[in-house]
Design an enzyme around this catalytic site. Structure first.
Site, PDB file in Angstrom:
ATOM      1  CG  LEU A  74     -21.006 -43.317  43.411  1.00 51.34           C
ATOM      2  CD1 LEU A  74     -21.956 -42.394  42.678  1.00 51.34           C
ATOM      3  CD2 LEU A  74     -21.064 -43.065  44.901  1.00 51.34           C
ATOM      4  CG  HIS A  75     -19.243 -44.300  37.246  1.00 47.76           C
ATOM      5  ND1 HIS A  75     -20.236 -45.250  37.378  1.00 47.76           N
ATOM      6  CD2 HIS A  75     -19.309 -43.875  35.970  1.00 47.76           C
ATOM      7  CE1 HIS A  75     -20.862 -45.400  36.233  1.00 47.76           C
ATOM      8  NE2 HIS A  75     -20.328 -44.562  35.352  1.00 47.76           N
TER       9      HIS A  75
END
Length: 143
Positions: free
Chosen positions: A92-93
């Protein structure tokens, strides 16, 4: 196997950090849409944002909002753009960048920055703006 981002967070690979807290970190991407393009990343590996627990996702967005305020201030941008794509790295980013119009979101235009000093300068500029805004998490994150 650790993701690319986990290796950056662990210090195994270089990163230009602008935020550090116990749950989330933020560092400049090496292929920016614009100077100041930052990735907000949880320390814990979560592949898809839809799989993150509510508290972690909320913290990621709190940090993204702070980074957004910082990029707007540092680059005098009318907006801070935010994108969650998730195809490049299975961790996740959140992409946060200063933006002036919709063309600033064209990821096919992002190219690796060939001048490391340009990334260093952008990181210093963003950290300074974050500190001016009162975000102590930007201190002691890099040169």
């Amino acid at each position: 196997m650790a993701t690319l981002f986990s290796r950056i967070i662990a210090g195994e690979l270089p990163g230009r950090f602008v935020w550090q807290d116990p749950k989330v970190t933020a560092f400049l991407t090496i292929a920016p849409l614009r100077p100041g393009h930052t990735l907000v990343v949880p320390r814990r590996e979560v592949d898809r944002w839809t799989d993150a627990d509510g508290a972690l996702l909320a913290r990621c967005f709190e940090v993204a909002q702070a980074i957004g305020r910082g990029v707007q201030r540092a680059w005098d941008a009318p907006r801070a753009g935010l994108v969650i794509a998730g195809f490049e790295v299975p961790h996740l980013h959140i992409h946060v960048a200063p933006v002036w119009d919709m063309s600033d979101f064209e990821f096919d235009k992002a190219k690796p920055e060939e001048d490391p000093s340009a990334l260093d300068d952008a990181a210093r500029k963003l950290r300074a703006a974050l500190i001016e805004l009162g975000y102590e998490q930007a201190r002691d994150t890099g040169p």
